[in-house]
Design an enzyme around this catalytic site. Sequence first.
Site, PDB file in Angstrom:
ATOM      1  N   LYS A  74       0.836  -1.198   0.000  1.00  0.00           N
ATOM      2  CA  LYS A  74       0.000   0.000   0.000  1.00  0.00           C
ATOM      3  C   LYS A  74       0.868   1.244   0.000  1.00  0.00           C
ATOM      4  CE  LYS A  74      -1.905   2.742   2.986  1.00  0.00           C
ATOM      5  NZ  LYS A  74      -1.985   4.007   2.173  1.00  0.00           N
ATOM      6  N   PRO A  75       1.034   1.884  -1.150  1.00  0.00           N
ATOM      7  CA  PRO A  75       1.714   3.172  -1.156  1.00  0.00           C
ATOM      8  C   PRO A  75       0.753   4.261  -0.701  1.00  0.00           C
ATOM      9  CG  PRO A  75       1.039   2.614  -3.376  1.00  0.00           C
ATOM     10  CD  PRO A  75       0.602   1.471  -2.491  1.00  0.00           C
ATOM     11  N   GLY A  83       6.080   5.186   8.929  1.00  0.00           N
ATOM     12  CA  GLY A  83       5.217   6.356   9.021  1.00  0.00           C
ATOM     13  C   GLY A  83       5.268   6.976  10.404  1.00  0.00           C
ATOM     14  N   SER A  84       4.219   7.657  10.767  1.00  0.00           N
ATOM     15  CA  SER A  84       4.199   8.393  12.023  1.00  0.00           C
ATOM     16  C   SER A  84       4.049   7.454  13.218  1.00  0.00           C
ATOM     17  CB  SER A  84       3.044   9.401  12.032  1.00  0.00           C
ATOM     18  OG  SER A  84       1.799   8.726  12.127  1.00  0.00           O
ATOM     19  N   GLU A  89       8.907   1.389  11.493  1.00  0.00           N
ATOM     20  CA  GLU A  89       9.837   2.523  11.564  1.00  0.00           C
ATOM     21  C   GLU A  89       9.001   3.784  11.659  1.00  0.00           C
ATOM     22  OE1 GLU A  89      11.930   5.161   8.765  1.00  0.00           O
ATOM     23  OE2 GLU A  89      13.514   3.653   8.895  1.00  0.00           O
ATOM     24  N   LEU A  90       9.156   4.508  12.769  1.00  0.00           N
ATOM     25  CA  LEU A  90       8.233   5.590  13.082  1.00  0.00           C
ATOM     26  C   LEU A  90       8.952   6.944  13.096  1.00  0.00           C
ATOM     27  CD1 LEU A  90       6.299   3.601  15.822  1.00  0.00           C
ATOM     28  CD2 LEU A  90       5.889   3.702  13.356  1.00  0.00           C
ATOM     29  N   GLU A  98       7.516  16.297  15.849  1.00  0.00           N
ATOM     30  CA  GLU A  98       8.193  16.229  14.561  1.00  0.00           C
ATOM     31  C   GLU A  98       7.535  17.199  13.575  1.00  0.00           C
ATOM     32  OE1 GLU A  98       9.893  12.643  11.767  1.00  0.00           O
ATOM     33  OE2 GLU A  98       7.895  12.423  12.624  1.00  0.00           O
TER      34      GLU A  98
END
Length: 518
Positions: free
Chosen positions: A182-183, A233-234, A255-256, A387
């Site tokens: 899923k892009p 993502g977040s 990976e956040l 962020e």
Amino acid sequence: MTTRPASLTPEFLDSLVKRVPGSTGNTWKLTEVYTGDLLVELPQSSEADIVKASADARAAQEIWGSWSVKKRLGVMKKFHRLVIDNQMLITDLIQAESGKNRRMAFEESCDIPMGTSHYIKRAPKLLKDSKHAGPVPFLSNSTEVRRPKGVVAIIAPWNFPFATGVSDTIPALIAGNAVLLKPDNKTALSPLFGIQLLEEAGIPPGLVQVICGEGPDVGGPMLANANYVMFTGSTATGRVIGELAGKNLIGACLELGGKNPMLVLEDANIDEAVHAALFGSFGNSGQICMHIERLYIHDSIYDEFRDKFVAETQKLNVSAAYDFLPDMGSLVSVDHKDRVVSHVEDAKAKGAKVLTGGNARPDLGPAFFEPTILEGVTKDMLAGATETFGPVVGLYRFKTEDEGIALANDTDYGLNASVWSKDLNHAGEVARRIDSGNVNINDILATAYASKGTPSGGLKQSGVGARHGDQGLLKYTDAQNIGVLKKQVMGPQGKQTYDAYAKQTQTSLKIMRKTRLR
């Protein structure tokens, strides 16, 4: 006026989005970021589409998973060549959909050949059956067999759509899996082209299925039909993905977010550190998971560093162009530009000083924002604690090394950090004290991230698990343990009492430890 590359014809773009199942009839208007012009209508997938896609992927996986590792790697060698042969077209796609400058888009396209080449070399050893000793010396053994998970869900972000979407797909495929990819809706074109190249290289049709839609709509059905999930993502969304993975009893690698520090020690080469800070702060318009948002400079060199950094930032070429001249391009969308603006305005209202930048640039394009340096940022500001993910960096002084390290660690995140010093041994000692999954010495991020043989992941709220290294491939496998006992010797033999057997076992355990058999 920005001229779109001639390679991006309507026919070519339509051929890519036809790969996306979209029975809902709904579409996403995927636009060229520099101009806001429509590139293509992207179909949106329904739950029924996802169920069918996963079933088709499983059917293809039975074929792919039955192939030898050598045969699968033969496909990857062809894919490696195809990516390099099509690298400028890939760069065109990345630029058009993300708005990044061409230098960054080209460098993103390099990630796939590097990662693919690493696993072509490493996979035969990692996926080979490995024999271990059993509990009874000479009469037993155990074999570790690496089996593919089945179907891997990969949810890729918009900031590096080709690099993350396709580079996470490659080790999953090499391990024998199928993939549901899923892009992000905004940046689906380059991953779709990557899957086309994989099929040209020889993967079975249907092995990689591309799902498009908003996360809340498609995330749940994807994970309900997958055996593992890789998410980038977040942190907020990562928590949701982690909960869904737990609900479905599948593994997850996440990976956040990050609030990454750069620590410039007293003996650092100031000119080199300033040059690196330009990329660290403003590369990809600050939309890099590992980019620098907090820049700590030793008090003795702070003024010189600040003045040089501001001067060099003001020289950056920020523009919309499909050539290699711009130093910085656009943010990915108007919505994201508005988020960055809100962080800067909040900082200004609470007392921060803008040393340069601080403004949107609608004259350049709808989502452009100037490279911005702030001073006096505090943790009660949005730009100080959360962020920003834009071309905005805060400068801070520190007087002692311990203070600098404490400031660098004063965050809930721990994805990446940068340490600058002429004394590499000492810099290494400092690096080990920083709570971060990646630490670069005299570099910003590339040295750690591009070291494909070493795992790359986050600490604290920056993630769980890692990509790259042996772990980056083995996470897509299950370990099967096949134990063999050659003779029935485990338990009392003949008329032997259990008391005698227990004493014999104790003696055997002592001997095995003494002789290092166990």
